[in-house]
Motif scaffolding. Sequence first.
Motif, mmCIF file in Angstrom:
data_model
loop_
_atom_site.group_PDB
_atom_site.id
_atom_site.type_symbol
_atom_site.label_atom_id
_atom_site.label_comp_id
_atom_site.label_asym_id
_atom_site.label_seq_id
_atom_site.Cartn_x
_atom_site.Cartn_y
_atom_site.Cartn_z
ATOM 1 N N ARG A 170 0.812 -1.223 0.000
ATOM 2 C CA ARG A 170 0.000 0.000 0.000
ATOM 3 C C ARG A 170 0.849 1.277 0.000
ATOM 4 N NH1 ARG A 170 -3.100 3.546 3.112
ATOM 5 N NH2 ARG A 170 -5.279 3.641 2.504
ATOM 6 N N GLU A 171 1.874 1.316 0.819
ATOM 7 C CA GLU A 171 2.715 2.521 0.922
ATOM 8 C C GLU A 171 3.404 2.842 -0.405
ATOM 9 O OE1 GLU A 171 3.093 4.863 3.313
ATOM 10 O OE2 GLU A 171 1.373 3.815 4.169
ATOM 11 N N THR A 172 3.918 1.823 -1.084
ATOM 12 C CA THR A 172 4.576 2.057 -2.371
ATOM 13 C C THR A 172 3.566 2.479 -3.427
ATOM 14 O OG1 THR A 172 6.250 0.435 -1.774
ATOM 15 C CG2 THR A 172 6.134 1.052 -4.088
ATOM 16 N N VAL A 173 2.354 1.939 -3.377
ATOM 17 C CA VAL A 173 1.311 2.379 -4.311
ATOM 18 C C VAL A 173 1.049 3.871 -4.107
ATOM 19 C CG1 VAL A 173 -1.140 2.196 -4.902
ATOM 20 C CG2 VAL A 173 0.210 0.130 -4.573
ATOM 21 N N ILE A 174 0.970 4.300 -2.858
ATOM 22 C CA ILE A 174 0.698 5.712 -2.569
ATOM 23 C C ILE A 174 1.847 6.595 -3.043
ATOM 24 C CG2 ILE A 174 0.420 7.386 -0.692
ATOM 25 C CD1 ILE A 174 -1.120 5.155 0.830
ATOM 26 N N THR A 175 3.081 6.240 -2.695
ATOM 27 C CA THR A 175 4.210 7.099 -3.070
ATOM 28 C C THR A 175 4.447 7.120 -4.577
ATOM 29 O OG1 THR A 175 5.766 5.301 -2.637
ATOM 30 C CG2 THR A 175 5.385 6.875 -0.850
ATOM 31 N N SER A 176 4.316 5.967 -5.232
ATOM 32 C CA SER A 176 4.527 5.956 -6.689
ATOM 33 C C SER A 176 3.383 6.656 -7.413
ATOM 34 C CB SER A 176 4.721 4.527 -7.206
ATOM 35 O OG SER A 176 3.617 3.723 -6.896
ATOM 36 N N SER A 177 2.170 6.573 -6.893
ATOM 37 C CA SER A 177 1.042 7.292 -7.489
ATOM 38 C C SER A 177 1.242 8.799 -7.375
ATOM 39 C CB SER A 177 -0.269 6.903 -6.807
ATOM 40 O OG SER A 177 -0.557 5.553 -7.010
ATOM 41 N N ALA A 178 1.699 9.243 -6.206
ATOM 42 C CA ALA A 178 1.963 10.673 -6.013
ATOM 43 C C ALA A 178 3.067 11.148 -6.960
ATOM 44 C CB ALA A 178 2.347 10.943 -4.569
ATOM 45 N N GLY A 179 4.113 10.346 -7.098
ATOM 46 C CA GLY A 179 5.186 10.697 -8.032
ATOM 47 C C GLY A 179 4.691 10.760 -9.467
ATOM 48 N N PHE A 180 3.811 9.813 -9.833
ATOM 49 C CA PHE A 180 3.255 9.808 -11.188
ATOM 50 C C PHE A 180 2.451 11.078 -11.452
ATOM 51 C CE2 PHE A 180 -0.189 8.911 -14.153
ATOM 52 C CZ PHE A 180 0.534 8.527 -15.271
ATOM 53 N N VAL A 181 1.630 11.482 -10.475
ATOM 54 C CA VAL A 181 0.825 12.699 -10.654
ATOM 55 C C VAL A 181 1.742 13.912 -10.814
ATOM 56 C CG1 VAL A 181 -0.830 14.243 -9.542
ATOM 57 C CG2 VAL A 181 -1.230 11.787 -9.527
ATOM 58 N N CYS A 182 2.819 13.983 -10.035
ATOM 59 C CA CYS A 182 3.762 15.098 -10.179
ATOM 60 C C CYS A 182 4.398 15.109 -11.568
ATOM 61 C CB CYS A 182 4.840 15.019 -9.107
ATOM 62 S SG CYS A 182 4.239 15.431 -7.468
ATOM 63 N N GLU A 183 4.790 13.935 -12.047
ATOM 64 C CA GLU A 183 5.377 13.848 -13.388
ATOM 65 C C GLU A 183 4.351 14.181 -14.470
ATOM 66 O OE1 GLU A 183 8.518 13.608 -14.174
ATOM 67 O OE2 GLU A 183 9.125 13.340 -12.083
ATOM 68 N N LEU A 184 3.097 13.783 -14.252
ATOM 69 C CA LEU A 184 2.037 14.112 -15.201
ATOM 70 C C LEU A 184 1.853 15.620 -15.301
ATOM 71 C CD1 LEU A 184 -0.207 13.065 -17.080
ATOM 72 C CD2 LEU A 184 -1.696 12.982 -15.072
ATOM 73 N N LEU A 185 1.872 16.302 -14.158
ATOM 74 C CA LEU A 185 1.770 17.761 -14.160
ATOM 75 C C LEU A 185 2.954 18.382 -14.895
ATOM 76 C CD1 LEU A 185 0.541 18.338 -10.513
ATOM 77 C CD2 LEU A 185 -0.801 18.508 -12.603
ATOM 78 N N ALA A 186 4.149 17.804 -14.712
ATOM 79 C CA ALA A 186 5.329 18.305 -15.423
ATOM 80 C C ALA A 186 5.184 18.090 -16.928
ATOM 81 C CB ALA A 186 6.586 17.610 -14.903
ATOM 82 N N LEU A 187 4.606 16.957 -17.329
ATOM 83 C CA LEU A 187 4.374 16.691 -18.753
ATOM 84 C C LEU A 187 3.387 17.686 -19.337
ATOM 85 C CD1 LEU A 187 4.917 14.773 -21.177
ATOM 86 C CD2 LEU A 187 2.872 13.539 -20.462
ATOM 87 N N TRP A 188 2.304 17.959 -18.595
ATOM 88 C CA TRP A 188 1.329 18.952 -19.071
ATOM 89 C C TRP A 188 1.997 20.302 -19.256
ATOM 90 C CZ3 TRP A 188 -3.298 17.933 -15.230
ATOM 91 C CH2 TRP A 188 -3.884 16.707 -15.558
#
Length: 123
Positions: free
Chosen positions: A55-73
């Motif tokens: 669960r913890e890795t799902v949360i941290t990797s999901s948060a990182g993905f959202v940050c990278e998605l914002l950077a891509l946008w």
Amino acid sequence: MTAYTPGAAETLAAILPCDREKEPVPPQPEETRSVALAMGGLMAQCAMAAITKDRETVITSSAGFVCELLALWEDQGIDAEAVWIELHGRIEVGELCHQMSRAPGRLKGRRKAAWRVATSKLP
């Protein structure tokens, strides 16, 4: 049906690293490549964590993905509100299809198969 609320775009706009007043910059291939690689790694990490029920890795990797998605946008010059409007439209289509499949009096006989939309795009 759901009502569109622009709150999501404003909420995410506060954490976007770009300044609204600056001139749009054309996408940089090196930056796009590095953001895309980071996104791919985080997606794989999240998927592996979900399979192993970490669960913890799902949360941290999901948060990182959202940050990278914002950077891509930002790199591509995409406004977050345009994405939220697109997502809202897809939700509306999904709800409409669901309502149509359950319309009273639509079928007189027994249903033989589930009602299907003739498109490959998911709402």
